[in-house]
Design a protein around this motif. Structure first.
Motif, PDB file in Angstrom:
ATOM      1  N   GLY A  92      21.323  -3.205   5.062  1.00  0.00           N
ATOM      2  CA  GLY A  92      20.914  -4.468   4.479  1.00  0.00           C
ATOM      3  C   GLY A  92      19.599  -4.948   5.085  1.00  0.00           C
ATOM      4  O   GLY A  92      18.698  -5.416   4.373  1.00  0.00           O
ATOM      5  N   SER A  93      19.483  -4.806   6.394  1.00  0.00           N
ATOM      6  CA  SER A  93      18.245  -5.198   7.082  1.00  0.00           C
ATOM      7  C   SER A  93      17.077  -4.313   6.659  1.00  0.00           C
ATOM      8  O   SER A  93      15.952  -4.798   6.455  1.00  0.00           O
ATOM      9  N   ILE A  94      17.346  -3.013   6.526  1.00  0.00           N
ATOM     10  CA  ILE A  94      16.299  -2.094   6.080  1.00  0.00           C
ATOM     11  C   ILE A  94      15.843  -2.442   4.668  1.00  0.00           C
ATOM     12  O   ILE A  94      14.651  -2.465   4.359  1.00  0.00           O
ATOM     13  N   GLY A  95      16.808  -2.712   3.798  1.00  0.00           N
ATOM     14  CA  GLY A  95      16.479  -3.062   2.416  1.00  0.00           C
ATOM     15  C   GLY A  95      15.627  -4.319   2.335  1.00  0.00           C
ATOM     16  O   GLY A  95      14.643  -4.377   1.587  1.00  0.00           O
ATOM     17  N   ARG A  96      15.982  -5.341   3.125  1.00  0.00           N
ATOM     18  CA  ARG A  96      15.200  -6.580   3.137  1.00  0.00           C
ATOM     19  C   ARG A  96      13.788  -6.329   3.665  1.00  0.00           C
ATOM     20  O   ARG A  96      12.807  -6.875   3.142  1.00  0.00           O
ATOM     21  N   ARG A  97      13.703  -5.488   4.695  1.00  0.00           N
ATOM     22  CA  ARG A  97      12.396  -5.163   5.274  1.00  0.00           C
ATOM     23  C   ARG A  97      11.510  -4.469   4.249  1.00  0.00           C
ATOM     24  O   ARG A  97      10.331  -4.812   4.083  1.00  0.00           O
ATOM     25  N   LEU A  98      12.052  -3.485   3.561  1.00  0.00           N
ATOM     26  CA  LEU A  98      11.277  -2.748   2.563  1.00  0.00           C
ATOM     27  C   LEU A  98      10.878  -3.653   1.406  1.00  0.00           C
ATOM     28  O   LEU A  98       9.785  -3.530   0.854  1.00  0.00           O
ATOM     29  N   TRP A  99      11.775  -4.567   1.028  1.00  0.00           N
ATOM     30  CA  TRP A  99      11.476  -5.465  -0.083  1.00  0.00           C
ATOM     31  C   TRP A  99      10.353  -6.439   0.287  1.00  0.00           C
ATOM     32  O   TRP A  99       9.454  -6.706  -0.515  1.00  0.00           O
ATOM     33  N   LYS A 100      10.392  -6.959   1.511  1.00  0.00           N
ATOM     34  CA  LYS A 100       9.374  -7.918   1.945  1.00  0.00           C
ATOM     35  C   LYS A 100       7.998  -7.276   2.075  1.00  0.00           C
ATOM     36  O   LYS A 100       6.972  -7.934   1.854  1.00  0.00           O
ATOM     37  N   THR A 101       7.964  -5.998   2.458  1.00  0.00           N
ATOM     38  CA  THR A 101       6.670  -5.342   2.712  1.00  0.00           C
ATOM     39  C   THR A 101       6.192  -4.529   1.518  1.00  0.00           C
ATOM     40  O   THR A 101       5.222  -3.787   1.641  1.00  0.00           O
ATOM     41  N   ARG A 102       6.857  -4.662   0.378  1.00  0.00           N
ATOM     42  CA  ARG A 102       6.504  -3.820  -0.777  1.00  0.00           C
ATOM     43  C   ARG A 102       5.086  -4.064  -1.284  1.00  0.00           C
ATOM     44  O   ARG A 102       4.440  -3.181  -1.835  1.00  0.00           O
ATOM     45  N   ASN A 103       4.572  -5.303  -1.096  1.00  0.00           N
ATOM     46  CA  ASN A 103       3.232  -5.645  -1.575  1.00  0.00           C
ATOM     47  C   ASN A 103       2.185  -5.629  -0.468  1.00  0.00           C
ATOM     48  O   ASN A 103       1.032  -6.007  -0.701  1.00  0.00           O
ATOM     49  N   GLU A 104       2.605  -5.213   0.725  1.00  0.00           N
ATOM     50  CA  GLU A 104       1.682  -5.215   1.862  1.00  0.00           C
ATOM     51  C   GLU A 104       1.066  -3.854   2.115  1.00  0.00           C
ATOM     52  O   GLU A 104       0.327  -3.672   3.076  1.00  0.00           O
ATOM     53  N   LEU A 105       1.406  -2.883   1.272  1.00  0.00           N
ATOM     54  CA  LEU A 105       0.925  -1.520   1.483  1.00  0.00           C
ATOM     55  C   LEU A 105      -0.433  -1.340   0.811  1.00  0.00           C
ATOM     56  O   LEU A 105      -0.627  -1.711  -0.344  1.00  0.00           O
ATOM     57  N   HIS A 106      -1.394  -0.747   1.511  1.00  0.00           N
ATOM     58  CA  HIS A 106      -2.718  -0.504   0.972  1.00  0.00           C
ATOM     59  C   HIS A 106      -3.177   0.886   1.388  1.00  0.00           C
ATOM     60  O   HIS A 106      -2.655   1.482   2.326  1.00  0.00           O
ATOM     61  N   GLY A 107      -4.172   1.415   0.672  1.00  0.00           N
ATOM     62  CA  GLY A 107      -4.698   2.716   1.024  1.00  0.00           C
ATOM     63  C   GLY A 107      -4.313   3.794   0.029  1.00  0.00           C
ATOM     64  O   GLY A 107      -3.664   3.539  -0.997  1.00  0.00           O
ATOM     65  N   PRO A 108      -4.720   5.054   0.312  1.00  0.00           N
ATOM     66  CA  PRO A 108      -4.503   6.163  -0.634  1.00  0.00           C
ATOM     67  C   PRO A 108      -3.034   6.502  -0.857  1.00  0.00           C
ATOM     68  O   PRO A 108      -2.690   7.133  -1.845  1.00  0.00           O
ATOM     69  N   CYS A 109      -2.164   6.101   0.057  1.00  0.00           N
ATOM     70  CA  CYS A 109      -0.744   6.455  -0.056  1.00  0.00           C
ATOM     71  C   CYS A 109       0.103   5.315  -0.617  1.00  0.00           C
ATOM     72  O   CYS A 109       1.328   5.369  -0.551  1.00  0.00           O
ATOM     73  N   THR A 110      -0.549   4.292  -1.183  1.00  0.00           N
ATOM     74  CA  THR A 110       0.195   3.126  -1.638  1.00  0.00           C
ATOM     75  C   THR A 110       1.265   3.474  -2.657  1.00  0.00           C
ATOM     76  O   THR A 110       2.430   3.085  -2.525  1.00  0.00           O
ATOM     77  N   ALA A 111       0.876   4.232  -3.696  1.00  0.00           N
ATOM     78  CA  ALA A 111       1.830   4.596  -4.755  1.00  0.00           C
ATOM     79  C   ALA A 111       2.975   5.420  -4.187  1.00  0.00           C
ATOM     80  O   ALA A 111       4.142   5.217  -4.538  1.00  0.00           O
TER      81      ALA A 111
END
Length: 344
Positions: A212-231
Motif C-alpha cells: 500500500g505504501s509502495i503504491g501510494r509512493r508510485l502514484w504521488k511521483t507519477r508526474n515527477e519523472l523527467h528525462g529520456p526514460c520517462t515513458a
C-alpha cells in the motif's frame, strides 16, 4: 487427513473417489514439472550470471531452494491421498516430510516478507536502501530467516508420527502417518496451529502495509519523472503496482484455505465436519504446491532481464554474446529503465 470420523467411509484404500483423485494427481504432477523447472532455472540463472546477483535475486534464489525442497514431499502426499493406510515409509520419513513442509513453508513466507521490505526501501527510500541493503547483509538476513523458520517448525517432529488404529493390538495394515494422540491431548497441536496462523496473518498485514505504501509512493511521483526514460518509468510504475497486487492476491489464495482446513480439523466432532475438513485438506494441498511453483512466474517471468538471461543460458548463447557487444536498442533502454525501478 487424520479424521477418525472418516475411517469407515473409505473409497477402497483412499478417503476420496477416483473422480477427485485423478484430477488432483494430474494437477499436482503438472505443478511439480512447472515448479521444479522454474525454480531450478531461477537458481541456475542467478548463480551463473554476475549481473543477476542482485540483493533481490539473492532472496529469489533462496526462495527457489525452499520451493524445490517442498516438492520432495509431493510423492508422499500423493501416496497418502491414494492409499490412506497402511503407511509404509516408516516413522522417520513421516516426521521428516511434515517437518520439511512446515519449515520450508515458513522460510518461503519469511522470504516473501523480507523481499517486500527490501522493495519498499528500494522504491520509497532509494538513497537509504543503497547504503543499508548490501549483498553481504542480505546473505546474513537469509541465514537468519532459514534458522528462524526451521526452529519454528521443530514441534512438527513431535506433532506427527506413525500410529495404529488399535494401539493395544497393533495391526501393520492400519499404520497411519498422522497427528499423534500425545499432540492432541497435550495441546501441542493447538499451539502449532496458532504459530502457523500467525505466520499467515502477520506477513499478510505486513504485505498489505508495504505494498500500500509502495503504491501510494508510485502514484504521488507519477508526474515527477523527467528525462529520456520517462515513458518507460511510467510503464514500470503500472507494471510494479500490478505485480504487487498479484503477490498479495496469490499469497492470500494459496494460504488461506490451508489455515481454514487446519482450524476446521481441530473442531471435528461429526462426519459432516470431517468431510468438509477433508475437502479443505485436498484444496489446500493443491494450493500449497501451486504456491511453490508460482513464485518464479510472479517474481521472475515478468522481468525482461530474467527472460534475457534465460535465453542466454538455454537457447541462444552465441547470439546474446554478440548482442552484448552492440549498443543497446530502444527496447533494451526501456527494459533497463524498468529493471532499475522494479529491481527484478
Amino acid at each position: 487427513m487424520d479424521d477418525p470420523f472418516m475411517d469407515h467411509h473409505h473409497y477402497g484404500d483412499s478417503l476420496f473417489p477416483s473422480s477427485t483423485l485423478i484430477p488432483v494427481t494430474i494437477i499436482c504432477l503438472l505443478l511439480f514439472i512447472i515448479g521444479v523447472t522454474g525454480n531450478t532455472m531461477t537458481i541456475l540463472i542467478i548463480q551463473r550470471f554476475k549481473d543477476m546477483k542482485t540483493t533481490t535475486n539473492l532472496y529469489l534464489s533462496s526462495m527457489a531452494v525452499s520451493d524445490l525442497v517442498i516438492f520432495l514431499s509431493l510423492p508422499f502426499d500423493l501416496y497418502r491421498l491414494w492409499k490412506y493406510v497402511p503407511w509404509v515409509f516408516g516413522e522417520l520419513v513421516c516426521r521428516l516430510s511434515h517437518y520439511i513442509n512446515e519449515g520450508c513453508t515458513y522460510a518461503t513466507i519469511l522470504h516473501i516478507t523480507a523481499l517486500s521490505m527490501e522493495r519498499y526501501l528500494a522504491i520509497c527510500f532509494p538513497l537509504k536502501a543503497k547504503v543499508v541493503v548490501t549483498k553481504r547483509r542480505v546473505k546474513y538476513v537469509i541465514l537468519a530467516l532459514w534458522t528462524f523458520a526451521l526452529l519454528s517448525a521443530a514441534p512438527m517432529f513431535f506433532l506427527v508420527g506413525v500410529e495404529y488404529e488399535n494401539e493395544t493390538q497393533p495391526d501393520p495394515d492400519t499404520r497411519q502417518c498422522k497427528h499423534t494422540s500425545y499432540a492432541i491431548d497435550s495441546g501441542l497441536l493447538h499451539t502449532t496451529i496458532w504459530v502457523s496462523t500467525a505466520y499467515f496473518f502477520c506477513p499478510m498485514f505486513c504485505l498489505l502495509f508495504l505494498y500500500g505504501s509502495i503504491g501510494r509512493r508510485l502514484w504521488k511521483t507519477r508526474n515527477e519523472l523527467h528525462g529520456p526514460c520517462t515513458a518507460a518509468r511510467q510503464k514500470a510504475h503500472r507494471q510494479t503496482i500490478k505485480l504487487l497486487v498479484g503477490v498479495v492476491i496469490a499469497f492470500a489464495i494459496c494460504w488461506l484455505p490451508f489455515h481454514i482446513g487446519r482450524n476446521l480439523f481441530t473442531h471435528v466432532d461429526d462426519y459432516h465436519t470431517a468431510r468438509v475438513s477433508q475437502d479443505f485438506n485436498v484444496a489446500s494441498m493443491v494450493l500449497f504446491y501451486l504456491s511453490a511453483s508460482i513464485n518464479p512466474v510472479l517474481y521472475n517471468l515478468m522481468s525482461h532481464k530474467y527472460r534475457t538471461a534465460a535465453k542466454r543460458l538455454f537457447l541462444l548463447p552465441r547470439r546474446y554474446r554478440r548482442r552484448g557487444q552492440r549498443q543497446l536498442s530502444t527496447r533494451d533502454e526501456i527494459a533497463t529503465c524498468t529493471e532499475t525501478l522494479t529491481g527484478v
